[in-house]
Write a protein that holds these residues in place. Structure first.
Motif, mmCIF file in Angstrom:
data_model
loop_
_atom_site.group_PDB
_atom_site.id
_atom_site.type_symbol
_atom_site.label_atom_id
_atom_site.label_comp_id
_atom_site.label_asym_id
_atom_site.label_seq_id
_atom_site.Cartn_x
_atom_site.Cartn_y
_atom_site.Cartn_z
ATOM 1 N N SER A 161 0.850 -1.187 0.000
ATOM 2 C CA SER A 161 0.000 0.000 0.000
ATOM 3 C C SER A 161 0.886 1.238 0.000
ATOM 4 C CB SER A 161 -0.944 -0.003 1.198
ATOM 5 O OG SER A 161 -0.214 0.148 2.393
ATOM 6 N N PRO A 162 0.381 2.349 -0.503
ATOM 7 C CA PRO A 162 1.185 3.563 -0.594
ATOM 8 C C PRO A 162 1.716 4.061 0.751
ATOM 9 C CG PRO A 162 -0.780 3.764 -1.933
ATOM 10 C CD PRO A 162 -0.925 2.505 -1.138
ATOM 11 N N ASP A 163 1.049 3.720 1.837
ATOM 12 C CA ASP A 163 1.497 4.206 3.143
ATOM 13 C C ASP A 163 2.456 3.251 3.856
ATOM 14 O OD1 ASP A 163 -0.439 2.302 3.612
ATOM 15 O OD2 ASP A 163 -1.449 3.420 5.190
ATOM 16 N N THR A 164 2.813 2.132 3.232
ATOM 17 C CA THR A 164 3.764 1.188 3.814
ATOM 18 C C THR A 164 5.148 1.825 3.875
ATOM 19 O OG1 THR A 164 2.544 -0.701 2.947
ATOM 20 C CG2 THR A 164 4.843 -1.087 3.556
ATOM 21 N N GLN A 165 5.752 1.822 5.039
ATOM 22 C CA GLN A 165 7.090 2.395 5.233
ATOM 23 C C GLN A 165 8.122 1.436 4.644
ATOM 24 O OE1 GLN A 165 7.208 5.375 6.616
ATOM 25 N NE2 GLN A 165 9.353 5.694 7.019
ATOM 26 N N LEU A 166 8.949 1.936 3.729
ATOM 27 C CA LEU A 166 9.983 1.112 3.087
ATOM 28 C C LEU A 166 11.336 1.794 3.182
ATOM 29 C CD1 LEU A 166 8.297 0.018 -0.285
ATOM 30 C CD2 LEU A 166 8.499 -1.309 1.831
ATOM 31 N N GLU A 167 12.359 0.977 3.295
ATOM 32 C CA GLU A 167 13.744 1.442 3.185
ATOM 33 C C GLU A 167 14.108 1.452 1.702
ATOM 34 O OE1 GLU A 167 15.995 2.344 5.529
ATOM 35 O OE2 GLU A 167 14.644 1.972 7.226
ATOM 36 N N PRO A 168 14.987 2.340 1.281
ATOM 37 C CA PRO A 168 15.430 2.303 -0.126
ATOM 38 C C PRO A 168 16.132 0.970 -0.417
ATOM 39 C CG PRO A 168 16.451 4.143 1.062
ATOM 40 C CD PRO A 168 15.622 3.389 2.036
ATOM 41 N N TYR A 169 16.030 0.505 -1.651
ATOM 42 C CA TYR A 169 16.655 -0.750 -2.051
ATOM 43 C C TYR A 169 17.058 -0.632 -3.511
ATOM 44 C CZ TYR A 169 12.043 -1.613 -4.084
ATOM 45 O OH TYR A 169 10.891 -1.500 -4.805
ATOM 46 N N ASP A 170 17.885 -1.559 -3.961
ATOM 47 C CA ASP A 170 18.341 -1.567 -5.343
ATOM 48 C C ASP A 170 18.014 -2.929 -5.951
ATOM 49 O OD1 ASP A 170 19.520 -0.788 -7.699
ATOM 50 O OD2 ASP A 170 21.547 -1.298 -7.054
ATOM 51 N N ARG A 171 16.783 -3.062 -6.453
ATOM 52 C CA ARG A 171 16.356 -4.326 -7.042
ATOM 53 C C ARG A 171 15.290 -4.042 -8.091
ATOM 54 N NH1 ARG A 171 14.880 -8.642 -2.873
ATOM 55 N NH2 ARG A 171 17.116 -8.570 -2.682
ATOM 56 N N THR A 172 15.337 -4.803 -9.159
ATOM 57 C CA THR A 172 14.313 -4.774 -10.192
ATOM 58 C C THR A 172 14.068 -6.209 -10.635
ATOM 59 O OG1 THR A 172 13.709 -3.952 -12.383
ATOM 60 C CG2 THR A 172 16.051 -4.328 -11.984
ATOM 61 N N LEU A 173 12.889 -6.501 -11.101
ATOM 62 C CA LEU A 173 12.617 -7.868 -11.571
ATOM 63 C C LEU A 173 13.317 -8.168 -12.882
ATOM 64 C CD1 LEU A 173 8.841 -8.397 -10.747
ATOM 65 C CD2 LEU A 173 10.838 -9.156 -9.474
ATOM 66 N N VAL A 174 13.637 -7.125 -13.632
ATOM 67 C CA VAL A 174 14.313 -7.313 -14.912
ATOM 68 C C VAL A 174 15.703 -7.901 -14.646
ATOM 69 C CG1 VAL A 174 15.210 -6.162 -16.971
ATOM 70 C CG2 VAL A 174 13.061 -5.392 -15.939
ATOM 71 N N GLY A 175 15.991 -9.024 -15.265
ATOM 72 C CA GLY A 175 17.308 -9.641 -15.138
ATOM 73 C C GLY A 175 17.467 -10.557 -13.944
ATOM 74 N N LEU A 176 16.467 -10.649 -13.065
ATOM 75 C CA LEU A 176 16.584 -11.568 -11.931
ATOM 76 C C LEU A 176 16.211 -12.979 -12.368
ATOM 77 C CD1 LEU A 176 15.177 -9.480 -8.966
ATOM 78 C CD2 LEU A 176 17.549 -10.054 -9.450
ATOM 79 N N SER A 177 16.589 -13.939 -11.574
ATOM 80 C CA SER A 177 16.362 -15.340 -11.928
ATOM 81 C C SER A 177 14.876 -15.652 -12.078
ATOM 82 C CB SER A 177 16.961 -16.257 -10.848
ATOM 83 O OG SER A 177 16.166 -16.194 -9.672
ATOM 84 N N ARG A 178 14.619 -16.668 -12.850
ATOM 85 C CA ARG A 178 13.244 -17.121 -13.048
ATOM 86 C C ARG A 178 12.617 -17.531 -11.710
ATOM 87 N NH1 ARG A 178 11.718 -21.256 -17.774
ATOM 88 N NH2 ARG A 178 9.775 -20.201 -18.192
ATOM 89 N N GLU A 179 13.412 -18.163 -10.850
ATOM 90 C CA GLU A 179 12.923 -18.602 -9.541
ATOM 91 C C GLU A 179 12.517 -17.396 -8.679
ATOM 92 O OE1 GLU A 179 11.404 -20.709 -6.659
ATOM 93 O OE2 GLU A 179 12.027 -21.531 -8.586
ATOM 94 N N TYR A 180 13.337 -16.336 -8.696
ATOM 95 C CA TYR A 180 12.969 -15.149 -7.908
ATOM 96 C C TYR A 180 11.677 -14.529 -8.455
ATOM 97 C CZ TYR A 180 13.037 -10.802 -5.366
ATOM 98 O OH TYR A 180 12.689 -9.763 -4.537
ATOM 99 N N ARG A 181 11.558 -14.450 -9.773
ATOM 100 C CA ARG A 181 10.343 -13.866 -10.364
ATOM 101 C C ARG A 181 9.113 -14.703 -10.026
ATOM 102 N NH1 ARG A 181 13.671 -13.505 -14.948
ATOM 103 N NH2 ARG A 181 12.255 -14.892 -16.049
ATOM 104 N N ARG A 182 9.273 -16.031 -9.992
ATOM 105 C CA ARG A 182 8.155 -16.900 -9.569
ATOM 106 C C ARG A 182 7.786 -16.613 -8.114
ATOM 107 N NH1 ARG A 182 10.152 -22.242 -12.262
ATOM 108 N NH2 ARG A 182 9.131 -22.031 -14.262
ATOM 109 N N GLN A 183 8.792 -16.488 -7.264
ATOM 110 C CA GLN A 183 8.541 -16.190 -5.851
ATOM 111 C C GLN A 183 7.860 -14.832 -5.718
ATOM 112 O OE1 GLN A 183 9.037 -18.214 -3.097
ATOM 113 N NE2 GLN A 183 7.811 -16.612 -2.152
ATOM 114 N N TRP A 184 8.321 -13.853 -6.490
ATOM 115 C CA TRP A 184 7.695 -12.528 -6.451
ATOM 116 C C TRP A 184 6.228 -12.631 -6.871
ATOM 117 C CZ3 TRP A 184 5.037 -9.146 -9.497
ATOM 118 C CH2 TRP A 184 4.895 -7.853 -8.996
ATOM 119 N N GLY A 185 5.932 -13.423 -7.899
ATOM 120 C CA GLY A 185 4.555 -13.625 -8.332
ATOM 121 C C GLY A 185 3.696 -14.217 -7.226
#
Length: 160
Positions: free
Chosen positions: A107-131
């Motif tokens: 949700s837009p109000d969820t507090q997040l720390e900055p991170y450096d990650r994109t789904l582009v170029g990540l492993s198929r397994e990580y993208r499945r887990q993200w799904g």
């Protein structure tokens, strides 16, 4: 619909070099249907019952550009495409969520720390887990808010 938000989103999509083949119906929505009588909104001339606006969920893709400190997710992402999509979502959606490459749907109000990650170029397994995370998060949203009449996704191909 907010015409300025549509123009800002269209301009940002063009600036980002994204080929947008979305139909006008996808961006502006088809003629809405009343959830009470199933008639088109334009047929409501007698107004024999209250009009119930459709429940629209907009999912906005996160962005690479971020603040350098923790912030609500809506404010963490600072890129032009994200800001334009956020503006469109706020103007046209009932609710909106952010597709975070690290956290799933938040949700837009969820507090997040900055991170450096994109789904582009990540492993198929990580993208499945993200799904799976995204599916879990969408189920939680539906349990809390009910099933949306329409879900609009403003995100790159990797997030869909």
């Amino acid at each position: 619909m907010n015409n300025q938000a549509n123009k800002n989103l269209t301009a940002s999509i063009s600036e980002a070099g994204i080929d947008s083949n979305a139909s006008d119906e996808m961006i502006h929505g088809a003629d809405r249907v009343c959830s009470i009588c199933n008639r088109r909104a334009s047929d409501h001339v007698d107004m024999d019952h209250p009009w119930q606006a459709p429940h629209i969920l907009v999912i906005v893709g996160c962005g690479k550009s971020k603040l350098d400190h923790a912030a609500p997710a809506a404010d963490l992402y600072t890129g032009g495409l994200f800001r334009a999509a956020r503006g469109w979502a706020e103007a046209n959606g009932t609710n909106w969520l952010i597709a975070s490459a690290k956290c799933g749907l938040v949700s837009p109000d969820t507090q997040l720390e900055p991170y450096d990650r994109t789904l582009v170029g990540l492993s198929r397994e990580y993208r499945r887990q993200w799904g799976a995370w995204a599916q879990r998060d969408l189920s939680r949203y539906i349990n809390k808010h009910g099933c949306p009449d329409r879900i609009i996704i403003l995100a790159g191909k990797a997030y869909i």
